[in-house]
Design a protein around this motif. Structure first.
Motif, PDB file in Angstrom:
ATOM      1  N   LEU A 105      45.953  43.164  54.051  1.00  0.00           N
ATOM      2  CA  LEU A 105      44.885  43.536  53.112  1.00  0.00           C
ATOM      3  C   LEU A 105      45.524  44.090  51.855  1.00  0.00           C
ATOM      4  CD1 LEU A 105      42.428  45.409  55.528  1.00  0.00           C
ATOM      5  CD2 LEU A 105      42.271  43.051  54.716  1.00  0.00           C
ATOM      6  N   ASN A 106      45.077  43.580  50.695  1.00  0.00           N
ATOM      7  CA  ASN A 106      45.640  44.156  49.482  1.00  0.00           C
ATOM      8  C   ASN A 106      44.719  45.222  48.903  1.00  0.00           C
ATOM      9  OD1 ASN A 106      43.817  42.857  47.669  1.00  0.00           O
ATOM     10  ND2 ASN A 106      44.928  40.960  48.082  1.00  0.00           N
ATOM     11  N   LEU A 107      45.343  46.205  48.305  1.00  0.00           N
ATOM     12  CA  LEU A 107      44.617  47.415  47.897  1.00  0.00           C
ATOM     13  C   LEU A 107      44.912  47.749  46.445  1.00  0.00           C
ATOM     14  CD1 LEU A 107      44.506  50.729  49.956  1.00  0.00           C
ATOM     15  CD2 LEU A 107      44.947  50.764  47.525  1.00  0.00           C
ATOM     16  N   LEU A 108      43.857  47.999  45.688  1.00  0.00           N
ATOM     17  CA  LEU A 108      43.981  48.439  44.297  1.00  0.00           C
ATOM     18  C   LEU A 108      43.436  49.862  44.210  1.00  0.00           C
ATOM     19  CD1 LEU A 108      44.463  47.828  41.245  1.00  0.00           C
ATOM     20  CD2 LEU A 108      42.102  46.984  41.170  1.00  0.00           C
ATOM     21  N   TRP A 109      44.219  50.753  43.629  1.00  0.00           N
ATOM     22  CA  TRP A 109      43.840  52.178  43.574  1.00  0.00           C
ATOM     23  C   TRP A 109      43.659  52.560  42.113  1.00  0.00           C
ATOM     24  CZ3 TRP A 109      44.523  55.684  48.037  1.00  0.00           C
ATOM     25  CH2 TRP A 109      44.272  57.039  47.747  1.00  0.00           C
ATOM     26  N   LEU A 110      42.513  53.139  41.788  1.00  0.00           N
ATOM     27  CA  LEU A 110      42.276  53.600  40.418  1.00  0.00           C
ATOM     28  C   LEU A 110      41.949  55.088  40.432  1.00  0.00           C
ATOM     29  CD1 LEU A 110      39.991  50.732  39.039  1.00  0.00           C
ATOM     30  CD2 LEU A 110      42.465  50.977  38.742  1.00  0.00           C
ATOM     31  N   GLN A 111      42.237  55.751  39.307  1.00  0.00           N
ATOM     32  CA  GLN A 111      41.917  57.176  39.169  1.00  0.00           C
ATOM     33  C   GLN A 111      41.038  57.360  37.935  1.00  0.00           C
ATOM     34  OE1 GLN A 111      45.913  58.717  38.862  1.00  0.00           O
ATOM     35  NE2 GLN A 111      46.045  59.165  41.037  1.00  0.00           N
ATOM     36  N   SER A 112      39.986  58.170  38.089  1.00  0.00           N
ATOM     37  CA  SER A 112      39.205  58.507  36.894  1.00  0.00           C
ATOM     38  C   SER A 112      39.030  60.023  36.801  1.00  0.00           C
ATOM     39  CB  SER A 112      37.881  57.755  36.886  1.00  0.00           C
ATOM     40  OG  SER A 112      37.273  57.897  35.610  1.00  0.00           O
TER      41      SER A 112
ATOM     42  N   ARG B 285      48.882  46.167  51.609  1.00  0.00           N
ATOM     43  CA  ARG B 285      49.828  45.899  50.534  1.00  0.00           C
ATOM     44  C   ARG B 285      49.245  46.474  49.242  1.00  0.00           C
ATOM     45  NH1 ARG B 285      51.155  41.611  46.798  1.00  0.00           N
ATOM     46  NH2 ARG B 285      49.197  40.557  47.245  1.00  0.00           N
ATOM     47  N   LEU B 286      50.025  47.304  48.537  1.00  0.00           N
ATOM     48  CA  LEU B 286      49.534  47.884  47.291  1.00  0.00           C
ATOM     49  C   LEU B 286      49.620  46.860  46.174  1.00  0.00           C
ATOM     50  CD1 LEU B 286      51.106  51.477  47.110  1.00  0.00           C
ATOM     51  CD2 LEU B 286      48.757  50.853  47.699  1.00  0.00           C
ATOM     52  N   LEU B 287      48.468  46.472  45.639  1.00  0.00           N
ATOM     53  CA  LEU B 287      48.487  45.628  44.442  1.00  0.00           C
ATOM     54  C   LEU B 287      48.949  46.469  43.259  1.00  0.00           C
ATOM     55  CD1 LEU B 287      45.131  43.622  44.510  1.00  0.00           C
ATOM     56  CD2 LEU B 287      47.444  42.701  44.673  1.00  0.00           C
ATOM     57  N   TRP B 288      48.362  47.658  43.171  1.00  0.00           N
ATOM     58  CA  TRP B 288      48.753  48.588  42.116  1.00  0.00           C
ATOM     59  C   TRP B 288      48.234  49.965  42.447  1.00  0.00           C
ATOM     60  CZ3 TRP B 288      46.594  51.413  37.778  1.00  0.00           C
ATOM     61  CH2 TRP B 288      47.553  51.807  36.830  1.00  0.00           C
ATOM     62  N   HIS B 289      49.066  50.942  42.207  1.00  0.00           N
ATOM     63  CA  HIS B 289      48.663  52.342  42.353  1.00  0.00           C
ATOM     64  C   HIS B 289      49.265  53.099  41.169  1.00  0.00           C
ATOM     65  CE1 HIS B 289      48.547  56.481  43.596  1.00  0.00           C
ATOM     66  NE2 HIS B 289      47.772  56.179  44.609  1.00  0.00           N
ATOM     67  N   PRO B 290      48.465  53.926  40.474  1.00  0.00           N
ATOM     68  CA  PRO B 290      48.951  54.538  39.233  1.00  0.00           C
ATOM     69  C   PRO B 290      50.159  55.462  39.397  1.00  0.00           C
ATOM     70  CG  PRO B 290      46.732  55.337  39.802  1.00  0.00           C
ATOM     71  CD  PRO B 290      47.045  54.205  40.716  1.00  0.00           C
ATOM     72  N   SER B 291      50.394  55.984  40.599  1.00  0.00           N
ATOM     73  CA  SER B 291      51.555  56.868  40.760  1.00  0.00           C
ATOM     74  C   SER B 291      52.755  56.169  41.361  1.00  0.00           C
ATOM     75  CB  SER B 291      51.206  58.046  41.684  1.00  0.00           C
ATOM     76  OG  SER B 291      50.132  58.757  41.177  1.00  0.00           O
ATOM     77  N   LEU B 292      52.544  55.047  42.021  1.00  0.00           N
ATOM     78  CA  LEU B 292      53.608  54.489  42.856  1.00  0.00           C
ATOM     79  C   LEU B 292      54.137  53.147  42.398  1.00  0.00           C
ATOM     80  CD1 LEU B 292      51.913  55.345  46.274  1.00  0.00           C
ATOM     81  CD2 LEU B 292      53.763  56.601  45.162  1.00  0.00           C
ATOM     82  N   SER B 293      53.413  52.443  41.532  1.00  0.00           N
ATOM     83  CA  SER B 293      53.787  51.060  41.231  1.00  0.00           C
ATOM     84  C   SER B 293      54.742  50.961  40.053  1.00  0.00           C
ATOM     85  CB  SER B 293      52.534  50.239  40.936  1.00  0.00           C
ATOM     86  OG  SER B 293      51.728  50.185  42.091  1.00  0.00           O
TER      87      SER B 293
ATOM     88  N   LEU C 267      40.650  40.756  46.203  1.00  0.00           N
ATOM     89  CA  LEU C 267      40.680  42.219  46.245  1.00  0.00           C
ATOM     90  C   LEU C 267      40.036  42.671  47.554  1.00  0.00           C
ATOM     91  CD1 LEU C 267      41.182  44.972  45.007  1.00  0.00           C
ATOM     92  CD2 LEU C 267      39.078  44.728  43.688  1.00  0.00           C
ATOM     93  N   ASP C 268      40.861  43.107  48.504  1.00  0.00           N
ATOM     94  CA  ASP C 268      40.325  43.505  49.809  1.00  0.00           C
ATOM     95  C   ASP C 268      39.782  44.930  49.793  1.00  0.00           C
ATOM     96  OD1 ASP C 268      40.968  41.077  51.202  1.00  0.00           O
ATOM     97  OD2 ASP C 268      43.072  41.678  51.072  1.00  0.00           O
ATOM     98  N   ILE C 269      40.538  45.826  49.173  1.00  0.00           N
ATOM     99  CA  ILE C 269      40.124  47.234  49.187  1.00  0.00           C
ATOM    100  C   ILE C 269      40.288  47.823  47.787  1.00  0.00           C
ATOM    101  CG2 ILE C 269      40.542  49.518  50.181  1.00  0.00           C
ATOM    102  CD1 ILE C 269      41.818  48.110  52.599  1.00  0.00           C
ATOM    103  N   LEU C 270      39.195  48.366  47.270  1.00  0.00           N
ATOM    104  CA  LEU C 270      39.264  49.107  46.013  1.00  0.00           C
ATOM    105  C   LEU C 270      39.100  50.588  46.346  1.00  0.00           C
ATOM    106  CD1 LEU C 270      39.189  49.300  42.848  1.00  0.00           C
ATOM    107  CD2 LEU C 270      36.692  49.187  43.056  1.00  0.00           C
ATOM    108  N   CYS C 271      40.076  51.401  45.956  1.00  0.00           N
ATOM    109  CA  CYS C 271      39.966  52.852  46.136  1.00  0.00           C
ATOM    110  C   CYS C 271      39.760  53.481  44.766  1.00  0.00           C
ATOM    111  CB  CYS C 271      41.245  53.432  46.741  1.00  0.00           C
ATOM    112  SG  CYS C 271      41.490  52.978  48.465  1.00  0.00           S
ATOM    113  N   LEU C 272      38.775  54.342  44.655  1.00  0.00           N
ATOM    114  CA  LEU C 272      38.636  55.143  43.436  1.00  0.00           C
ATOM    115  C   LEU C 272      38.850  56.605  43.807  1.00  0.00           C
ATOM    116  CD1 LEU C 272      37.936  55.380  40.384  1.00  0.00           C
ATOM    117  CD2 LEU C 272      35.614  55.982  41.111  1.00  0.00           C
ATOM    118  N   GLU C 273      39.717  57.247  43.023  1.00  0.00           N
ATOM    119  CA  GLU C 273      39.963  58.685  43.159  1.00  0.00           C
ATOM    120  C   GLU C 273      39.465  59.346  41.874  1.00  0.00           C
ATOM    121  OE1 GLU C 273      44.142  59.463  43.499  1.00  0.00           O
ATOM    122  OE2 GLU C 273      43.900  61.631  43.530  1.00  0.00           O
TER     123      GLU C 273
END
Lengths: 336, 478
Positions: A4-11, A39-47, A68-74
């Motif tokens: 599963l690929n994961l995209l992480w965003l922060q607002s 699998r991290l597609l992109w993470h603002p702190s780690l990519s 896009l399997d998983i969208l995380c919003l922080e």
């Protein structure tokens, strides 16, 4: 398990849920993600990808070129000022983050609100003097269904937004949720009425509190650094707040109550505006207003009066001290 | 003149956008934008003063203890309380844990992965650096994350949890330790020392902290196989000791109170000499921020968003010291405190990417032995917290050092409620916009003159310089 690929965003948050995530142990974060086939597609702190490289990943997801399997919003969704979203423009795009989030959520198989800000609005939506910043949650505004996304929203795979609430979230709550998704073990029945995963939200913070002996006898702390129960005077909501903080523990051996301060119910909607100072217990006629969730008030009052009259000297004196002043007696005859 | 918009800048904390005006492949001018505003200062108005201890840590998930410590310090100034020895030691230990963990995260997770980019293929150090520091997958991540998480057990023990503890109180700590817990503390500090000596330095902390000159450093590097030596090799090859100079004016509020003074002294370093800190010299200029109001001392400052203000390009205010730009952070702290190696490095080439990173790693070597000493000084049965009522009308200031520099809270209470609360975070100093005179902030100055080839998106040296400051964007504008 399929990857599963994961995209992480922060607002509109503080990044604290990501930093908390880095505290994952046994095994550490990268192994736990790999073990859950994430699998991290992109993470603002780690990519590695920055600037246009990163935007290209976001665009590919938004345009459906990248699954896009998983969208995380922080962090909360920033709708202000006046619904424009100008308070958070995604860097490099000249476009409000809320527009990106809305567009990407429509493409995702699963959407996770990581932390109380993203779930319900959180601390960023606390009352403000002056213009509102318009902070809201992904699918709740406070306890009310409907935030940026309507109450009827369902992600591609059928679930509503999963609210991994907490300020911050425990790394275990996030990683267990991701593992459950990847094992296809998270259904709507596994979410509570506020869409939190029940594996941690069906517990109360009170469970496993090491101050339980003080609670039993209503032997109460009166000031910070006292050892006693913090419910009566110090604003503690551990008997009402949903989370497993005192059985799962934080940073090895910790929890708020173990750290000497009250549970402020940070996994709950509207925790940010309790209507009283956070670390004071509101009372009527000397009795706390917020009693344990499932207990009839009259019974609580009767039991408290009885237990207070039976409080052992040891428990009473230690409750208002910063170290044990009376130790348990050592009996000469052995235990029976 | 070409304009390039660079963002999102990741591996900084929060959201960052930089506008570069370039000519002939070189940066002529840089404009730094913090594109997120949340309104913590107005949020605090009208609340009970003690509520600040709940709210301000949530400004930032990377330096939440520093925010908490500054708030506790401002409330302590209001109340007139003094910390008992255990309370002072606990504040130091919890703050140091966050600061050192920050230095570690910054070096391994945020800063070093840039050297593993394909653009450096073929450099003599590239294969070794890529294997060790590739984002997420490098071998260093697998070493560092468990070591960091175990070190953070100090927070579980002394602060309940991290981030967002409430254990730091104006009069001490809400978390007294027993004898057994003091022993656990000592054990976990030993474990972190072992990690640092094995992986970061390939040497004892005392030996690294005692390096007193550039020639010492050059000799020490020979035959060292730790991550610091690898960084120094790459940095030397790329000339990073001559890149990223800002104003060379350095500010520190002083870090870690000991029985007599700070472990790292407070002060201002300007024109190659030290000066005592004068808090009254600090003002905030709003000319290029989307905020209404005039330049004023933070004690009287306002935070009123004005999204359509012409001439503005960021939510960040422009703090100034005696009207000038100052840089803050580990480099500033060590310049002010007088670490001989850091002073010589800056004397030779000015502030630089190398100097900022080296100062950070040196602090790992200098502070951990002090933490071990503080842990030994704890006395379980002595007081941990003093208590007293807050006055209904008073003002107080809390000045502390976060990992990435000087953090100040200015608090006014009227009729028992917060009347004004203003915060200047480290990155507000470093990433400030232009002021009324048009003087660019520290990063804006450090970027000017850098090469910015079209083929690099974003330019590699720009990324090194930006990340060398260890920015925290959520703190910047709060």
């Amino acid at each position: 398990m399929p990857e599963l690929n994961l995209l992480w965003l922060q607002s509109g948050g503080c990044g604290g849920c990501t930093l908390s995530l880095l505290n994952a142990e046994q095994p550490a974060l990268m192994d736990r993600l790999a073990d859950a086939s994430i699998r991290l597609l992109w993470h603002p702190s780690l990519s590695e990808a920055s600037g246009n490289e990163a935007l290209e990943i976001l665009r590919a997801c938004a345009e459906g070129r990248q699954r896009l399997d998983i969208l995380c919003l922080e962090g909360s969704v920033m709708t202000g000022p006046s619904g424009t979203g100008r308070f958070h423009m995604l860097a490099g795009t000249g476009r409000p983050m809320m527009a990106w989030v809305e567009e990407l959520a429509a493409k995702a198989a699963h959407v996770l609100a990581v932390g109380t800000c993203a779930a319900y609005g959180g601390i960023t939506s606390a009352g403000i003097t002056g213009p509102s910043v318009g902070a809201t949650g992904l699918q709740f505004h406070g306890e009310h269904p409907g935030g940026l996304l309507p109450a009827s929203f369902r992600a591609g795979a059928g679930l509503p937004v999963v609210n991994v609430a907490g300020c911050p979230t425990h790394p275990g709550w996030v990683l267990d949720t991701l593992l459950a998704l990847s094992m296809r073990r998270l259904t709507e029945d596994d979410l509570d009425a506020l869409h939190r995963p029940r594996f941690y939200a069906d517990h109360l913070v009170h469970h496993g509190c090491p101050r339980n002996e003080f609670y039993e006898f209503k032997a109460s702390a009166e000031k910070a650094s006292d050892l006693g129960c913090m419910m009566e005077n110090m604003g503690c909501k551990g008997t009402q707040a949903h989370a497993d903080c005192n059985t799962r523990l934080w940073n090895g051996s910790g929890s708020c109550l173990r750290g000497g301060y009250a549970c402020i119910s940070c996994t709950e909607p509207r925790f940010e505006e309790p209507g009283h100072p956070f670390t004071e217990t509101p009372k009527v006629a000397g009795i706390p207003i917020g009693l344990p969730s499932d207990m009839p008030k009259a019974w609580f009052v009767a039991l408290a009066a009885l237990s207070k009259s039976a409080t052992p000297k040891r428990v009473r004196e230690n409750a208002t001290s910063d170290h044990v002043v009376v130790t348990p007696a050592v009996k000469k005859t052995g235990l029976k | 003149m070409t304009t390039r918009l660079v963002g999102p800048f990741n591996r900084v904390e929060g959201d960052l956008e930089v506008r570069l005006e370039t000519e002939g492949g070189q940066v002529k001018a840089a404009y730094v934008n913090s594109p997120l505003y949340r309104g913590f200062e107005p949020m605090l108005s009208g609340k009970a003063p003690g509520d600040a201890l709940v709210i301000v840590p949530r400004i930032c998930g990377i330096c939440s203890v520093a925010q908490s410590a500054a708030s506790a310090s401002a409330l302590r100034a209001l109340s007139g309380l003094a910390l008992p020895d255990n309370g002072r030691l606990a504040h130091n230990l919890v703050s140091a844990c966050e600061n050192l963990a920050d230095h570690l995260s910054h070096f391994y997770l945020f800063f070093m992965p840039d050297f593993a980019r394909d653009g450096y293929t073929g450099r003599p150090w590239f294969e070794r650096v890529a294997k060790r520091f590739k984002a997420s997958s490098g071998s260093a991540t697998a070493d560092v994350l468990p070591a960091r998480a175990e070190f953070m057990h100090l927070m579980g023990l002394m602060a309940g949890k991290w981030p967002h503890t409430l254990s730091l109180q104006p009069g001490g700590t809400a978390r007294p330790l027993e004898q057994a817990e003091c022993l656990q503390l000592t054990a976990l500090l030993r474990a972190f020392r072992r990690f640092l000596e094995r992986h970061v330095f390939d040497d004892s902390l005392e030996s690294v902290g005692g390096l007193a000159s550039l020639s010492d450093l050059a000799a020490w590097r020979q035959n060292r196989h730790g991550d610091l030596a690898l960084f120094l090799e790459a940095a030397e090859d790329l000339g990073l000791d001559r890149i990223g100079r800002a104003t060379d004016v350095f500010l520190s509020y002083g870090a870690y109170e000991e029985a007599h003074g700070h472990l790292f002294a407070s002060g201002l370093w300007r024109a190659a000499q030290g000066h005592p800190l004068e808090p009254d010299a600090i003002v905030e200029d709003l000319s290029h921020a989307w905020l209404a109001g005039d330049t004023s001392s933070p004690a009287q400052g306002q935070t009123l968003p004005l999204a359509d203000k012409p001439e503005a390009y960021t939510w960040c205010k422009a703090p100034r010291y005696n009207g000038g730009v100052a840089e803050t952070g580990a480099l500033a702290r060590q310049m002010v405190a007088g670490h001989p190696l850091i002073r010589e490095l800056v004397k030779t080439h000015g502030g630089s990417v190398t100097a900022r990173v080296l100062a950070r790693l040196l602090e790992l070597a200098l502070v951990l032995p002090r933490m071990e000493a503080w842990a030994r000084q704890l006395e379980p049965k002595a007081p941990w917290c003093h208590h007293g009522d807050l006055p209904d009308d008073a003002s107080g200031t809390g000045l502390v050092e976060a990992a990435r520099g000087s953090l100040g809270h200015w608090l006014t209470v009227k009729h028992g409620r917060i009347a004004n609360y203003q915060i200047i975070a480290p990155t507000t100093w470093n990433f400030s916009p232009r002021d009324e005179q048009g003087t660019p902030g520290a990063l804006e100055q450090a970027l000017a003159g850098l090469p910015a080839p079209e083929a690099e998106e974003p330019p590699l040296l720009v990324q090194h310089v930006v990340r060398s400051f260890d920015p925290c964007m959520v703190c910047t504008v709060h």
